[in-house]
Design a protein around this motif. Structure first.
Motif, PDB file in Angstrom:
ATOM      1  N   LYS A 234     -21.950   9.539 -49.628  1.00 11.07           N
ATOM      2  CA  LYS A 234     -21.240   8.436 -48.940  1.00 11.07           C
ATOM      3  C   LYS A 234     -20.507   7.675 -50.060  1.00 11.07           C
ATOM      4  N   GLY A 235     -20.735   7.680 -51.238  1.00 17.34           N
ATOM      5  CA  GLY A 235     -19.701   7.086 -52.117  1.00 17.34           C
ATOM      6  C   GLY A 235     -18.590   7.894 -52.553  1.00 17.34           C
ATOM      7  N   PHE A 236     -18.573   9.177 -52.527  1.00 21.02           N
ATOM      8  CA  PHE A 236     -17.724  10.080 -52.808  1.00 21.02           C
ATOM      9  C   PHE A 236     -16.707  10.053 -51.979  1.00 21.02           C
ATOM     10  N   HIS A 237     -17.219   9.988 -50.401  1.00 22.62           N
ATOM     11  CA  HIS A 237     -16.109   9.830 -49.363  1.00 22.62           C
ATOM     12  C   HIS A 237     -15.171   8.747 -49.301  1.00 22.62           C
ATOM     13  N   ARG A 238     -16.091   7.611 -49.665  1.00 27.52           N
ATOM     14  CA  ARG A 238     -15.543   6.099 -49.656  1.00 27.52           C
ATOM     15  C   ARG A 238     -14.479   6.255 -50.529  1.00 27.52           C
ATOM     16  N   SER A 239     -14.765   6.795 -51.902  1.00 24.76           N
ATOM     17  CA  SER A 239     -13.867   6.651 -53.176  1.00 24.76           C
ATOM     18  C   SER A 239     -12.596   7.325 -53.072  1.00 24.76           C
ATOM     19  N   PHE A 240     -12.918   8.637 -52.276  1.00 29.55           N
ATOM     20  CA  PHE A 240     -11.704   9.593 -52.395  1.00 29.55           C
ATOM     21  C   PHE A 240     -10.827   9.573 -51.202  1.00 29.55           C
ATOM     22  N   PHE A 241     -11.550   9.276 -50.042  1.00 33.31           N
ATOM     23  CA  PHE A 241     -10.863   9.493 -48.598  1.00 33.31           C
ATOM     24  C   PHE A 241     -10.983   8.042 -47.964  1.00 33.31           C
ATOM     25  N   ASN A 242     -11.623   7.002 -48.375  1.00 31.68           N
ATOM     26  CA  ASN A 242     -11.762   5.700 -47.659  1.00 31.68           C
ATOM     27  C   ASN A 242     -12.215   5.945 -46.499  1.00 31.68           C
ATOM     28  N   ILE A 243     -13.016   6.891 -46.021  1.00 30.77           N
ATOM     29  CA  ILE A 243     -13.848   7.103 -45.041  1.00 30.77           C
ATOM     30  C   ILE A 243     -15.389   7.112 -45.044  1.00 30.77           C
ATOM     31  N   ASP A 244     -16.041   6.917 -43.658  1.00 26.92           N
ATOM     32  CA  ASP A 244     -17.636   6.871 -43.924  1.00 26.92           C
ATOM     33  C   ASP A 244     -18.074   8.338 -43.359  1.00 26.92           C
ATOM     34  N   ASN A 245     -18.533   8.986 -44.201  1.00 29.57           N
ATOM     35  CA  ASN A 245     -18.769  10.550 -43.926  1.00 29.57           C
ATOM     36  C   ASN A 245     -19.821  10.729 -42.900  1.00 29.57           C
ATOM     37  N   GLU A 246     -20.431   9.507 -42.348  1.00 27.29           N
ATOM     38  CA  GLU A 246     -21.731   9.683 -41.533  1.00 27.29           C
ATOM     39  C   GLU A 246     -21.251   9.168 -40.259  1.00 27.29           C
ATOM     40  N   ASP A 247     -19.796   8.915 -39.891  1.00 26.97           N
ATOM     41  CA  ASP A 247     -19.280   8.322 -38.878  1.00 26.97           C
ATOM     42  C   ASP A 247     -19.064   9.812 -38.025  1.00 26.97           C
ATOM     43  N   ALA A 248     -19.639   9.847 -36.966  1.00 24.96           N
ATOM     44  CA  ALA A 248     -19.738  11.128 -36.211  1.00 24.96           C
ATOM     45  C   ALA A 248     -18.221  11.393 -35.454  1.00 24.96           C
ATOM     46  N   SER A 249     -17.380  10.349 -35.456  1.00 26.58           N
ATOM     47  CA  SER A 249     -16.094  10.495 -34.932  1.00 26.58           C
ATOM     48  C   SER A 249     -15.101  11.245 -35.802  1.00 26.58           C
ATOM     49  N   GLN A 250     -15.475  11.313 -37.090  1.00 26.76           N
ATOM     50  CA  GLN A 250     -14.678  12.019 -38.090  1.00 26.76           C
ATOM     51  C   GLN A 250     -14.748  13.686 -37.784  1.00 26.76           C
ATOM     52  N   TYR A 251     -15.847  13.920 -37.022  1.00 25.69           N
ATOM     53  CA  TYR A 251     -16.111  15.583 -36.677  1.00 25.69           C
ATOM     54  C   TYR A 251     -15.937  16.146 -35.178  1.00 25.69           C
ATOM     55  N   MET A 252     -15.713  17.241 -35.214  1.00 25.54           N
ATOM     56  CA  MET A 252     -15.686  17.814 -33.948  1.00 25.54           C
ATOM     57  C   MET A 252     -16.902  18.053 -33.154  1.00 25.54           C
TER      58      MET A 252
END
Length: 273
Positions: A143-161
């Protein structure tokens, strides 16, 4: 055909499913170790990988210029791997790096904590406390990796197909679902457009890395927006001279392209070291 980018929770069978899908479709599975090795080959110090690699950088590491160096090498490694086509990438925000690619299929693999707990206990002969600690550490790091490098929540289902729950679906079922998505979603037009887009993104990232690491230009947040015959440089520099040098150098590297500057000049900008 397609480029498949997988994001996964620990103990959600991510690597196992990726490997099985690759075998089923005849795709190349590019795992975390291959990307890690390529990042180091490109020039990022192996001794510093543990500060950034699929984890949230510590406070001082997040302010260090090494962070952006890692990001640029990582993006290049992912784009380079994707350029071969018919491949599966796992982790490292590949789904975000490749989000504008038409033939990219982004998947999220999850499982309930109870099932993840039992899988870890069985695999490592751990007790409940050890397995739960691993789950918490991994989830927080990713979670911290994606927030730090991409400013996104990797657990947000809308990020994925598509998100697949492997506490419900077996490995075989998950493979069948993914195979069906690939066969029904990707067509010749998407494949062609995707290949072109990856070539453009890789060309831009290669130029950025040359300007930063070969020519040592002091431009923060540098990126290159690539169109067929025009490349626009974006970033922050402390003088017009640096921005002009970037344009001139880029023109020498890519003489067939028109180079434009959208670099912001902030004269009192203090770059971090």
């Amino acid at each position: 055909m397609a480029v498949i980018a997988i994001s996964r929770q620990v103990a959600s069978l991510g690597d196992e499913i990726a490997g099985a899908v690759a075998k089923k479709l005849g795709y190349k599975f590019i795992d975390r170790k291959q990307i890690e090795s390529r990042i180091v080959e490109l020039g990022f110090p192996k001794s510093k990988m543990s500060r950034y690699d699929e984890r949230k950088p510590g406070f001082f590491a997040s302010l260090n210029k090494d962070r952006d160096e890692y990001l640029n090498y990582m993006q290049y490694a992912v784009l380079e791997a994707a350029s071969v086509g018919n491949c599966i990438l796992i982790g490292r925000g590949a789904f975000k790096i490749l989000e504008s690619v038409d033939n990219m299929i982004s998947l999220r693999l999850v499982s309930c904590d109870k099932v993840r707990l039992e899988r870890l206990k069985k695999e490592f002969n751990w007790n409940d406390k050890q397995a739960q600690a691993r789950i918490n550490e991994s989830d927080n790091n990713r979670k911290g990796f994606h927030r730090s490098f991409f400013n996104i929540d990797n657990e947000d289902a809308s990020q994925y197909m598509l998100t697949l729950n492997t506490s419900v679906l077996s490995l075989e079922d998950a493979v069948k679902v993914i195979e069906g998505v690939v066969k029904n979603y990707v067509n010749a037009g998407k494949e062609s457009n995707g290949r072109t887009k990856i070539e453009q993104l890789l060309k831009g990232q290669r130029l950025v890395n040359q300007l930063l690491f070969d020519y040592k230009l002091n431009i923060n947040f540098l990126r290159a927006e690539v169109e067929p015959s025009v490349i626009t440089l974006h970033g922050v520099a402390d003088s017009i001279g640096v921005a002009d040098k970037a344009v001139q150098t880029a023109a020498k590297i890519l003489p067939s392209c028109e180079i434009r500057s959208a670099i912001t000049i902030v004269q009192d900008f203090k770059s971090y070291q």
